[in-house]
Design a protein around this motif. Structure first.
Motif, PDB file in Angstrom:
ATOM      1  N   HIS A   1      59.429  33.792  52.998  1.00  0.00           N
ATOM      2  CA  HIS A   1      60.216  33.148  51.943  1.00  0.00           C
ATOM      3  C   HIS A   1      60.695  31.761  52.371  1.00  0.00           C
ATOM      4  O   HIS A   1      60.756  30.833  51.562  1.00  0.00           O
ATOM      5  CB  HIS A   1      61.403  34.026  51.572  1.00  0.00           C
ATOM      6  CG  HIS A   1      61.000  35.307  50.909  1.00  0.00           C
ATOM      7  ND1 HIS A   1      61.790  36.438  50.914  1.00  0.00           N
ATOM      8  CD2 HIS A   1      59.863  35.639  50.235  1.00  0.00           C
ATOM      9  CE1 HIS A   1      61.167  37.408  50.257  1.00  0.00           C
ATOM     10  NE2 HIS A   1      60.001  36.953  49.854  1.00  0.00           N
ATOM     11  N   ARG A   2      60.998  31.614  53.662  1.00  0.00           N
ATOM     12  CA  ARG A   2      61.472  30.321  54.147  1.00  0.00           C
ATOM     13  C   ARG A   2      60.334  29.298  54.243  1.00  0.00           C
ATOM     14  O   ARG A   2      60.493  28.142  53.841  1.00  0.00           O
ATOM     15  CB  ARG A   2      62.121  30.492  55.518  1.00  0.00           C
ATOM     16  CG  ARG A   2      62.690  29.190  56.091  1.00  0.00           C
ATOM     17  CD  ARG A   2      63.416  29.442  57.398  1.00  0.00           C
ATOM     18  NE  ARG A   2      62.522  29.928  58.447  1.00  0.00           N
ATOM     19  CZ  ARG A   2      62.506  31.166  58.896  1.00  0.00           C
ATOM     20  NH1 ARG A   2      63.335  32.079  58.389  1.00  0.00           N
ATOM     21  NH2 ARG A   2      61.671  31.519  59.861  1.00  0.00           N
ATOM     22  N   GLU A   3      59.186  29.722  54.749  1.00  0.00           N
ATOM     23  CA  GLU A   3      58.084  28.792  54.981  1.00  0.00           C
ATOM     24  C   GLU A   3      57.194  28.584  53.763  1.00  0.00           C
ATOM     25  O   GLU A   3      56.591  27.526  53.603  1.00  0.00           O
ATOM     26  CB  GLU A   3      57.226  29.302  56.148  1.00  0.00           C
ATOM     27  CG  GLU A   3      57.961  29.385  57.472  1.00  0.00           C
ATOM     28  CD  GLU A   3      58.393  28.023  57.975  1.00  0.00           C
ATOM     29  OE1 GLU A   3      57.633  27.048  57.769  1.00  0.00           O
ATOM     30  OE2 GLU A   3      59.479  27.932  58.580  1.00  0.00           O
ATOM     31  N   PHE A   4      57.105  29.607  52.892  1.00  0.00           N
ATOM     32  CA  PHE A   4      56.150  29.541  51.774  1.00  0.00           C
ATOM     33  C   PHE A   4      56.815  29.937  50.451  1.00  0.00           C
ATOM     34  O   PHE A   4      56.143  30.388  49.527  1.00  0.00           O
ATOM     35  CB  PHE A   4      54.966  30.479  52.037  1.00  0.00           C
ATOM     36  CG  PHE A   4      54.303  30.282  53.370  1.00  0.00           C
ATOM     37  CD1 PHE A   4      53.360  29.287  53.549  1.00  0.00           C
ATOM     38  CD2 PHE A   4      54.635  31.090  54.450  1.00  0.00           C
ATOM     39  CE1 PHE A   4      52.744  29.097  54.784  1.00  0.00           C
ATOM     40  CE2 PHE A   4      54.022  30.919  55.682  1.00  0.00           C
ATOM     41  CZ  PHE A   4      53.084  29.914  55.853  1.00  0.00           C
ATOM     42  N   GLY A   5      58.123  29.747  50.369  1.00  0.00           N
ATOM     43  CA  GLY A   5      58.889  30.264  49.250  1.00  0.00           C
ATOM     44  C   GLY A   5      58.489  29.739  47.886  1.00  0.00           C
ATOM     45  O   GLY A   5      58.737  30.396  46.872  1.00  0.00           O
ATOM     46  N   ASP A   6      57.864  28.584  47.811  1.00  0.00           N
ATOM     47  CA  ASP A   6      57.488  28.010  46.520  1.00  0.00           C
ATOM     48  C   ASP A   6      56.092  28.437  46.075  1.00  0.00           C
ATOM     49  O   ASP A   6      55.608  27.985  45.035  1.00  0.00           O
ATOM     50  CB  ASP A   6      57.554  26.488  46.572  1.00  0.00           C
ATOM     51  CG  ASP A   6      56.663  25.893  47.656  1.00  0.00           C
ATOM     52  OD1 ASP A   6      56.351  26.631  48.631  1.00  0.00           O
ATOM     53  OD2 ASP A   6      56.286  24.718  47.549  1.00  0.00           O
ATOM     54  N   LEU A   7      55.443  29.312  46.852  1.00  0.00           N
ATOM     55  CA  LEU A   7      54.071  29.726  46.544  1.00  0.00           C
ATOM     56  C   LEU A   7      54.037  31.193  46.138  1.00  0.00           C
ATOM     57  O   LEU A   7      54.876  31.990  46.539  1.00  0.00           O
ATOM     58  CB  LEU A   7      53.165  29.522  47.756  1.00  0.00           C
ATOM     59  CG  LEU A   7      53.028  28.095  48.295  1.00  0.00           C
ATOM     60  CD1 LEU A   7      52.155  28.086  49.543  1.00  0.00           C
ATOM     61  CD2 LEU A   7      52.463  27.167  47.231  1.00  0.00           C
ATOM     62  N   ALA A   8      53.002  31.552  45.372  1.00  0.00           N
ATOM     63  CA  ALA A   8      52.781  32.936  44.982  1.00  0.00           C
ATOM     64  C   ALA A   8      51.290  33.118  44.712  1.00  0.00           C
ATOM     65  O   ALA A   8      50.536  32.143  44.555  1.00  0.00           O
ATOM     66  CB  ALA A   8      53.592  33.304  43.741  1.00  0.00           C
TER      67      ALA A   8
END
Length: 279
Positions: free
Chosen positions: A119-126
């Motif tokens: 969530h910290r490193e890739f939180g804007d991705l899904a």
């Protein structure tokens, strides 16, 4: 893509032991069995049962003092190589029932321990963009090193050491993907170009309503991988599990690309218990 597979296994057994083999390429919609032959040299009958999720099959054998198994196969791979970064996510409540367990932590993939990192490193991705970013992170941040791990090494330990073999790459990608809400499972496989030649472990991620193969080591592409088995982690996909004590005598795995598939249909399969042969 047509692959020829050639495997030899030989073990000394301490007394008598049951042995579970997972070495046969699976017959699936995207990989057709042109030919395969499994011979287990044992005085005892051998039996088969379906693999996990209906992928492939397990073979039970019994070894007394020695066990030798030889497998030959030809597999046609007919699978597009998708750009996973373009694939959509599936909301957990929309997942099919058989994909739900692959959202959860397992023995070697402690996904709950990675939620903060993801969530910290890739939180804007899904979905696909997250899957591609996680694959690239694992590939860039681990060093492939034979002997750097053992059969008990977990994804968290691999994350800490930043070293491992294909099994460790697969475990870490599975754990990170599950932490990011993507169902992920480990896959035992054959693939050309694996260095050193051996049984291979890769990952499958559930994206856009289907499973998609991903090799975080970068040694194999999705359109040239032959699945053997799938599962939560290495517990479910080990090529050989000995319920007793055994010592390796010989292990050889050779996977070769063959040109010009001719579409020959796979033969019917049956067990000849007298000589331990599966055809």
């Amino acid at each position: 893509m047509r692959l020829a597979i050639d495997v030899t296994l030989a073990y000394d057994i301490d007394g008598e032991a049951d042995v579970l083999l997972l070495v046969e390429a699976a017959a699936m919609a995207d990989q057709k069995l042109v030919m395969q032959d499994l011979r287990v040299f044992s005085d005892k009958p051998i039996t088969a049962q379906p693999g996990l999720d209906g992928v492939g099959q397990r073979c039970w054998a019994q070894g007394t003092d020695h066990l030798r198994a030889e497998y030959r196969g030809i597999v046609d791979i007919d699978r597009p190589a998708h750009d996973i970064a373009r694939l959509a996510a599936t909301a957990p409540h929309d997942l099919p029932a058989d994909a739900v367990p692959y959202l959860l932590p397992s023995r070697y993939c402690e996904s709950e321990r990675f939620e903060g990192f993801v969530h910290r490193e890739f939180g804007d991705l899904a979905g696909g963009p997250l899957a591609a970013a996680l694959r690239d992170w694992v590939r860039s941040n681990l060093d492939y090193a034979a002997g750097a791990s053992n059969g008990l090494t977990t994804a968290l330990e691999t994350f800490a050491s930043r070293r491992g073999v294909c099994r460790d790459y697969a475990h870490l990608l599975v754990a990170l993907a599950r932490a990011g809400g993507i169902p992920a499972r480990c896959v035992a496989a054959y693939a050309p170009g694996v260095d050193p030649p051996d049984f291979h472990a890769v990952t499958e991620l559930w994206l856009a309503g289907a499973w998609h193969l991903v090799d975080a080591t970068g040694m194999a592409h999705a359109d040239e991988i032959a699945r053997v088995a799938v599962g939560r982690d290495a517990t479910d996909i080990a090529f050989m599990t000995v319920f007793g004590t055994a010592q390796l005598i010989e292990q050889r795995v050779k996977v070769t690309r063959l040109d010009d598939p001719d579409g020959t249909p796979a033969p019917l399969r049956s067990f000849d218990q007298a000589n331990g042969r599966v055809t």
